[in-house]
Design a protein around this motif. Structure first.
Motif, PDB file in Angstrom:
ATOM      1  N   PRO A   4     -24.135   0.989  20.514  1.00 37.98           N
ATOM      2  CA  PRO A   4     -23.954   2.421  20.795  1.00 37.98           C
ATOM      3  C   PRO A   4     -22.632   2.920  20.192  1.00 37.98           C
ATOM      4  CG  PRO A   4     -23.586   1.136  22.770  1.00 37.98           C
ATOM      5  CD  PRO A   4     -24.101   0.190  21.717  1.00 37.98           C
ATOM      6  N   THR A   5     -22.673   4.143  19.706  1.00 40.20           N
ATOM      7  CA  THR A   5     -21.470   4.706  19.092  1.00 40.20           C
ATOM      8  C   THR A   5     -20.518   5.196  20.181  1.00 40.20           C
ATOM      9  OG1 THR A   5     -22.525   6.850  18.913  1.00 40.20           O
ATOM     10  CG2 THR A   5     -22.677   5.409  17.009  1.00 40.20           C
ATOM     11  N   PRO A   6     -19.230   4.995  19.997  1.00 42.14           N
ATOM     12  CA  PRO A   6     -18.277   5.478  21.005  1.00 42.14           C
ATOM     13  C   PRO A   6     -18.203   7.006  20.981  1.00 42.14           C
ATOM     14  CG  PRO A   6     -17.114   4.583  19.114  1.00 42.14           C
ATOM     15  CD  PRO A   6     -18.582   4.306  18.910  1.00 42.14           C
ATOM     16  N   THR A   7     -18.024   7.604  22.141  1.00 45.25           N
ATOM     17  CA  THR A   7     -17.926   9.057  22.214  1.00 45.25           C
ATOM     18  C   THR A   7     -16.497   9.485  21.877  1.00 45.25           C
ATOM     19  OG1 THR A   7     -17.428   8.974  24.557  1.00 45.25           O
ATOM     20  CG2 THR A   7     -19.739   9.250  23.941  1.00 45.25           C
ATOM     21  N   ILE A   8     -16.392  10.606  21.228  1.00 40.55           N
ATOM     22  CA  ILE A   8     -15.097  11.142  20.827  1.00 40.55           C
ATOM     23  C   ILE A   8     -14.827  12.374  21.673  1.00 40.55           C
ATOM     24  CG2 ILE A   8     -13.777  12.089  18.921  1.00 40.55           C
ATOM     25  CD1 ILE A   8     -15.595  10.519  17.036  1.00 40.55           C
ATOM     26  N   SER A   9     -13.615  12.498  22.193  1.00 42.46           N
ATOM     27  CA  SER A   9     -13.287  13.631  23.061  1.00 42.46           C
ATOM     28  C   SER A   9     -13.224  14.931  22.266  1.00 42.46           C
ATOM     29  CB  SER A   9     -11.947  13.390  23.760  1.00 42.46           C
ATOM     30  OG  SER A   9     -10.894  13.441  22.817  1.00 42.46           O
ATOM     31  N   LYS A  10     -13.459  16.037  22.974  1.00 39.23           N
ATOM     32  CA  LYS A  10     -13.419  17.350  22.325  1.00 39.23           C
ATOM     33  C   LYS A  10     -12.016  17.674  21.828  1.00 39.23           C
ATOM     34  CE  LYS A  10     -17.220  19.781  24.454  1.00 39.23           C
ATOM     35  NZ  LYS A  10     -17.633  21.008  25.135  1.00 39.23           N
ATOM     36  N   ILE A  56     -15.209  25.735  11.789  1.00 37.67           N
ATOM     37  CA  ILE A  56     -16.211  25.195  10.860  1.00 37.67           C
ATOM     38  C   ILE A  56     -16.082  23.677  10.780  1.00 37.67           C
ATOM     39  CG2 ILE A  56     -16.952  25.142   8.446  1.00 37.67           C
ATOM     40  CD1 ILE A  56     -16.081  28.110   8.308  1.00 37.67           C
ATOM     41  N   PHE A  57     -14.847  23.202  10.650  1.00 31.70           N
ATOM     42  CA  PHE A  57     -14.633  21.755  10.614  1.00 31.70           C
ATOM     43  C   PHE A  57     -14.985  21.112  11.953  1.00 31.70           C
ATOM     44  CE2 PHE A  57     -11.339  22.323   7.052  1.00 31.70           C
ATOM     45  CZ  PHE A  57     -12.293  22.062   6.088  1.00 31.70           C
ATOM     46  N   TYR A  58     -14.721  21.809  13.063  1.00 31.21           N
ATOM     47  CA  TYR A  58     -15.092  21.274  14.373  1.00 31.21           C
ATOM     48  C   TYR A  58     -16.601  21.103  14.469  1.00 31.21           C
ATOM     49  CZ  TYR A  58     -15.926  20.857  19.344  1.00 31.21           C
ATOM     50  OH  TYR A  58     -16.352  20.411  20.566  1.00 31.21           O
ATOM     51  N   TRP A  59     -17.337  22.102  14.015  1.00 32.63           N
ATOM     52  CA  TRP A  59     -18.794  22.021  14.065  1.00 32.63           C
ATOM     53  C   TRP A  59     -19.301  20.838  13.240  1.00 32.63           C
ATOM     54  CZ3 TRP A  59     -22.564  22.832  10.213  1.00 32.63           C
ATOM     55  CH2 TRP A  59     -23.868  22.854  10.685  1.00 32.63           C
ATOM     56  N   THR A  60     -18.771  20.679  12.030  1.00 33.09           N
ATOM     57  CA  THR A  60     -19.243  19.568  11.196  1.00 33.09           C
ATOM     58  C   THR A  60     -18.821  18.220  11.774  1.00 33.09           C
ATOM     59  OG1 THR A  60     -17.313  19.760   9.748  1.00 33.09           O
ATOM     60  CG2 THR A  60     -19.305  20.921   9.081  1.00 33.09           C
ATOM     61  N   SER A  62     -18.212  17.517  15.005  1.00 35.27           N
ATOM     62  CA  SER A  62     -18.966  17.227  16.230  1.00 35.27           C
ATOM     63  C   SER A  62     -20.414  16.856  15.906  1.00 35.27           C
ATOM     64  CB  SER A  62     -18.920  18.413  17.190  1.00 35.27           C
ATOM     65  OG  SER A  62     -19.559  19.527  16.634  1.00 35.27           O
ATOM     66  N   ARG A  63     -20.957  17.502  14.902  1.00 29.02           N
ATOM     67  CA  ARG A  63     -22.326  17.166  14.493  1.00 29.02           C
ATOM     68  C   ARG A  63     -22.389  15.741  13.957  1.00 29.02           C
ATOM     69  NH1 ARG A  63     -25.696  18.781   9.669  1.00 29.02           N
ATOM     70  NH2 ARG A  63     -27.815  18.633  10.452  1.00 29.02           N
ATOM     71  N   ARG A  64     -21.409  15.388  13.144  1.00 24.05           N
ATOM     72  CA  ARG A  64     -21.362  14.033  12.595  1.00 24.05           C
ATOM     73  C   ARG A  64     -21.165  13.009  13.710  1.00 24.05           C
ATOM     74  NH1 ARG A  64     -17.558  14.232   8.278  1.00 24.05           N
ATOM     75  NH2 ARG A  64     -19.319  14.774   6.978  1.00 24.05           N
ATOM     76  N   ALA A  65     -20.330  13.323  14.705  1.00 23.37           N
ATOM     77  CA  ALA A  65     -20.104  12.402  15.818  1.00 23.37           C
ATOM     78  C   ALA A  65     -21.351  12.278  16.681  1.00 23.37           C
ATOM     79  CB  ALA A  65     -18.926  12.890  16.658  1.00 23.37           C
ATOM     80  N   ARG A  66     -22.060  13.391  16.891  1.00 26.00           N
ATOM     81  CA  ARG A  66     -23.271  13.361  17.718  1.00 26.00           C
ATOM     82  C   ARG A  66     -24.379  12.556  17.049  1.00 26.00           C
ATOM     83  NH1 ARG A  66     -24.108  18.621  18.250  1.00 26.00           N
ATOM     84  NH2 ARG A  66     -25.593  18.686  16.549  1.00 26.00           N
ATOM     85  N   LEU A  67     -24.481  12.656  15.730  1.00 27.81           N
ATOM     86  CA  LEU A  67     -25.515  11.919  15.016  1.00 27.81           C
ATOM     87  C   LEU A  67     -25.161  10.445  14.832  1.00 27.81           C
ATOM     88  CD1 LEU A  67     -26.470  14.527  12.261  1.00 27.81           C
ATOM     89  CD2 LEU A  67     -27.748  13.915  14.318  1.00 27.81           C
ATOM     90  N   GLY A  68     -23.907  10.119  15.104  1.00 27.60           N
ATOM     91  CA  GLY A  68     -23.494   8.724  14.994  1.00 27.60           C
ATOM     92  C   GLY A  68     -23.074   8.318  13.606  1.00 27.60           C
TER      93      GLY A  68
END
Length: 75
Positions: A4-10, A56-60, A62-68
């Motif tokens: 499982p991928t580790p979660t990254i804080s906001k 914009i960078f936050y969205w990209t 967070s999306r990359r982190a969510r997809l693993g």
């Protein structure tokens, strides 16, 4: 089976996004200094670039982190 991928804080995502946007605005700084723009224009433009690019960078990120997907790094 993959681990499982580790979660990254906001907060860390926002900080990374802000640093990336600040680095992008430094590119404008170099161009503006070579073009001899006024200091106030440079400051306002750098702040605007950072303000626009951070979400914009936050969205990209967070999306990359969510997809693993791992963040891209130099080879």
């Amino acid at each position: 089976m993959s681990a499982p991928t580790p979660t990254i804080s906001k907060g860390r995502l926002w900080l990374n996004s802000f640093i990336m946007a600040l680095a992008a605005s430094c590119g404008y700084l170099i161009v503006a200094l070579m073009s001899q723009h006024q200091v106030l224009t440079i400051v306002i433009a750098m702040a605007s670039i950072t303000l626009v690019l951070t979400p914009i960078f936050y969205w990209t990120n967070s999306r990359r982190a969510r997809l693993g997907n791992a963040p891209r790094r130099g080879a």
